[in-house]
Enzyme design. Structure first.
Site, PDB file in Angstrom:
ATOM      1  CB  SER A   1     -16.090  -0.119  -9.455  1.00 49.78           C
ATOM      2  OG  SER A   1     -17.116   0.630  -8.986  1.00 49.78           O
TER       3      SER A   1
ATOM      4  CB  ALA B   1     -17.071  -2.600   1.603  1.00 47.73           C
TER       5      ALA B   1
ATOM      6  CG  ASP C   1      -2.248   1.080   0.924  1.00 51.77           C
ATOM      7  OD1 ASP C   1      -3.474   0.433   1.049  1.00 51.77           O
ATOM      8  OD2 ASP C   1      -1.913   2.145   0.623  1.00 51.77           O
TER       9      ASP C   1
ATOM     10  CE1 TYR D   1     -12.962   4.010  -8.578  1.00 55.65           C
ATOM     11  CE2 TYR D   1     -15.378   3.524  -9.174  1.00 55.65           C
ATOM     12  CZ  TYR D   1     -14.177   2.923  -8.315  1.00 55.65           C
ATOM     13  OH  TYR D   1     -14.158   1.957  -7.406  1.00 55.65           O
TER      14      TYR D   1
ATOM     15  CE  LYS E   1     -12.001   0.212  -9.735  1.00 53.01           C
ATOM     16  NZ  LYS E   1     -10.814  -0.388  -9.207  1.00 53.01           N
TER      17      LYS E   1
HETATM   18  P1  NAD Z   1      -9.443   2.503   0.311  1.00 54.01           P
HETATM   19  O1  NAD Z   1      -9.214   3.680  -0.241  1.00 54.01           O
HETATM   20  O2  NAD Z   1      -9.994   2.437   1.569  1.00 54.01           O
HETATM   21  O3  NAD Z   1      -8.257   1.390  -0.401  1.00 54.01           O
HETATM   22  C1  NAD Z   1      -7.412   1.611  -1.439  1.00 54.01           C
HETATM   23  C2  NAD Z   1      -6.052   1.548  -1.167  1.00 54.01           C
HETATM   24  O4  NAD Z   1      -5.370   1.437  -2.441  1.00 54.01           O
HETATM   25  C3  NAD Z   1      -5.586   2.845  -0.319  1.00 54.01           C
HETATM   26  O5  NAD Z   1      -5.036   2.204   1.093  1.00 54.01           O
HETATM   27  C4  NAD Z   1      -4.693   3.332  -1.072  1.00 54.01           C
HETATM   28  O6  NAD Z   1      -3.444   3.909  -0.417  1.00 54.01           O
HETATM   29  C5  NAD Z   1      -4.134   2.189  -2.055  1.00 54.01           C
HETATM   30  N1  NAD Z   1      -3.385   2.772  -3.109  1.00 54.01           N
HETATM   31  C6  NAD Z   1      -3.848   3.983  -4.047  1.00 54.01           C
HETATM   32  N2  NAD Z   1      -3.012   4.153  -4.963  1.00 54.01           N
HETATM   33  C7  NAD Z   1      -2.248   3.137  -4.722  1.00 54.01           C
HETATM   34  C8  NAD Z   1      -1.001   2.761  -5.552  1.00 54.01           C
HETATM   35  N3  NAD Z   1      -0.621   3.695  -6.583  1.00 54.01           N
HETATM   36  N4  NAD Z   1      -0.180   1.898  -5.182  1.00 54.01           N
HETATM   37  C9  NAD Z   1      -0.422   1.100  -4.026  1.00 54.01           C
HETATM   38  N5  NAD Z   1      -1.346   1.539  -3.390  1.00 54.01           N
HETATM   39  C10 NAD Z   1      -2.288   2.397  -3.679  1.00 54.01           C
HETATM   40  O7  NAD Z   1     -10.739   2.115  -0.710  1.00 54.01           O
HETATM   41  P2  NAD Z   1     -11.706   0.502  -0.953  1.00 54.01           P
HETATM   42  O8  NAD Z   1     -12.959   0.744  -1.058  1.00 54.01           O
HETATM   43  O9  NAD Z   1     -11.042  -0.484   0.111  1.00 54.01           O
HETATM   44  O10 NAD Z   1     -11.160   0.101  -2.534  1.00 54.01           O
HETATM   45  C11 NAD Z   1     -10.266  -0.983  -3.001  1.00 54.01           C
HETATM   46  C12 NAD Z   1     -10.778  -1.271  -4.091  1.00 54.01           C
HETATM   47  O11 NAD Z   1     -12.122  -1.676  -4.313  1.00 54.01           O
HETATM   48  C13 NAD Z   1     -10.480  -0.201  -5.134  1.00 54.01           C
HETATM   49  O12 NAD Z   1      -9.964  -0.636  -6.302  1.00 54.01           O
HETATM   50  C14 NAD Z   1     -11.908   0.426  -5.397  1.00 54.01           C
HETATM   51  O13 NAD Z   1     -11.867   1.138  -6.415  1.00 54.01           O
HETATM   52  C15 NAD Z   1     -12.550  -0.946  -5.358  1.00 54.01           C
HETATM   53  N6  NAD Z   1     -13.843  -0.524  -5.213  1.00 54.01           N
HETATM   54  C16 NAD Z   1     -14.610  -0.351  -3.985  1.00 54.01           C
HETATM   55  C17 NAD Z   1     -15.828  -0.121  -3.474  1.00 54.01           C
HETATM   56  C18 NAD Z   1     -16.556   0.202  -2.370  1.00 54.01           C
HETATM   57  O14 NAD Z   1     -17.809   0.080  -2.261  1.00 54.01           O
HETATM   58  N7  NAD Z   1     -15.648   0.409  -1.154  1.00 54.01           N
HETATM   59  C19 NAD Z   1     -16.797  -0.493  -4.514  1.00 54.01           C
HETATM   60  C20 NAD Z   1     -16.169  -0.590  -5.892  1.00 54.01           C
HETATM   61  C21 NAD Z   1     -14.886  -0.888  -6.174  1.00 54.01           C
END
Ligand code: NAD
Length: 305
Positions: free
Chosen positions: A141, A185, A27, A153, A157
């Site tokens: 997503s 989530a 991360d 985004y 995606k």
């Molecule tokens: P989050 O922001 O809590 O976690 C994402 C993590 O990715 C962060 O800790 C960030 O520091 C890390 N990150 C970002 N750019 C980076 C890079 N260049 N190199 C290494 N690490 C990097 O968000 P989340 O909700 O846990 O998202 C996780 C994944 O799930 C993402 O791809 C997001 O698009 C996808 N997603 C989430 C949801 C949701 O409802 N939360 C829905 C659809 C998709």
């Protein structure tokens, strides 16, 4: 496991480690909008795993950099001799609509979500192919369906799905299964106040209590299934979270076969063009081409026969 310092990635990493996987917790530690760096989130999750008796190494590389992505794989191979599972989960989210949205915004999303997943998977690929075994997950997503305030985004995606399907095609005869997860989530990607304001979502109440049915852990069983030795599919996109699991499909309608139609004829027969009865679900480009040729041949032979 990329982006494993927080949110969904953290939950996946803990769950994989609890089942005996040795995890590189990558991360970069940036903000939701992709700014800044912080080694602490990856280090905290790696410590949590080791404190629970598991094996983990922290890594704060940027997946956008080829060197950074390669170092995640090298860390696993040097420490444990192999890599079996690649989870591309790192992500950023900056809401933005036209006309303010810029090409730089779009590129930033493509870089993290698409180029990042490509870089990490590319670095792992020779190891997976050499051992004839691998499980790769890319993260898409519900955003892939498109949204006015989510152009960058959503585009990134959507591209993750085609990237993953292409990798799945490449892995099909090599023991490497590649699938996409579309999680849901209540992470900061949903609750962040600035994100909510910019997306036109109402602010969360000051006394908002997180709903455990919306925790990342509710999406985790699907990630574990896609990473499992018994994973039943490749090239598929699966929704997971909030207590629901589902398949997202790309399909093509049977359509109309005719060489002599003008635009007005097409408009007249529009319902036939878009009729969702008897669709095909191509697994790859060549599969789609085969299905198309077969449809045309059948329609023509029905007519002549
Ligand atoms: P989050 O922001 O809590 O976690 C994402 C993590 O990715 C962060 O800790 C960030 O520091 C890390 N990150 C970002 N750019 C980076 C890079 N260049 N190199 C290494 N690490 C990097 O968000 P989340 O909700 O846990 O998202 C996780 C994944 O799930 C993402 O791809 C997001 O698009 C996808 N997603 C989430 C949801 C949701 O409802 N939360 C829905 C659809 C998709």
């Amino acid at each position: 496991m990329t982006g494993a310092g927080r949110g969904l990635g953290r939950a996946y990493a803990l769950a994989l480690a609890a089942r005996g996987a040795r995890v590189v917790v990558n991360d970069l530690g940036g903000s939701l909008f992709g700014d800044g760096t912080d080694a602490a989130p990856a280090a905290a999750v790696a410590s949590e795993i080791t404190a629970a008796g598991g094996a983990a190494l922290a890594d704060d590389s940027d997946v956008v950099s080829e060197e950074g992505a390669a170092s995640i794989v090298t860390t696993a191979v040097e420490a444990w001799g192999r890599v079996d599972i690649v989870v591309n989960n790192a992500g950023i989210l900056v809401p933005g609509a036209l006309p303010e949205l810029t090409a730089a915004d779009l590129r930033r999303h493509l870089d993290v979500h698409v180029v990042g997943a490509f870089n990490v998977t590319r670095a792992a690929w020779p190891h997976l192919v050499a051992q004839g075994y691998g499980r790769v997950v890319l993260t898409t997503s519900v955003g892939m369906f498109g949204g006015e305030h989510l152009i960058s985004y959503a585009t990134a995606k959507g591209a993750c799905v085609s990237l993953g399907r292409s990798l799945a095609d490449a892995g099909r005869t090599r023991g490497v299964l590649v699938n996409m997860i579309a999680p849901a989530a209540d992470t900061r990607m949903v609750t962040d106040p600035l994100f909510r304001r910019q997306s036109g979502l109402p602010p969360l109440a000051p006394d908002h209590v997180p709903d455990p049915t919306r925790d990342p852990e509710r999406a985790t069983p699907m990630l574990l299934a896609l990473a499992h030795e018994s994973c039943p599919c490749t090239g598929e996109t699966l929704s997971a979270g909030l207590g629901r699991f589902a398949r997202v499909v790309w399909a093509e309608t049977a359509g109309v076969v005719a060489t002599d139609l003008g635009p007005e004829d097409l408009l007249t027969r529009w319902d036939e063009v878009v009729d969702p009865a008897s669709p095909v679900f191509p697994a790859s480009t060549s599969d789609a081409v085969r299905a198309r040729e077969a449809r045309i041949a059948t329609a023509l032979s029905d007519r002549t026969g």
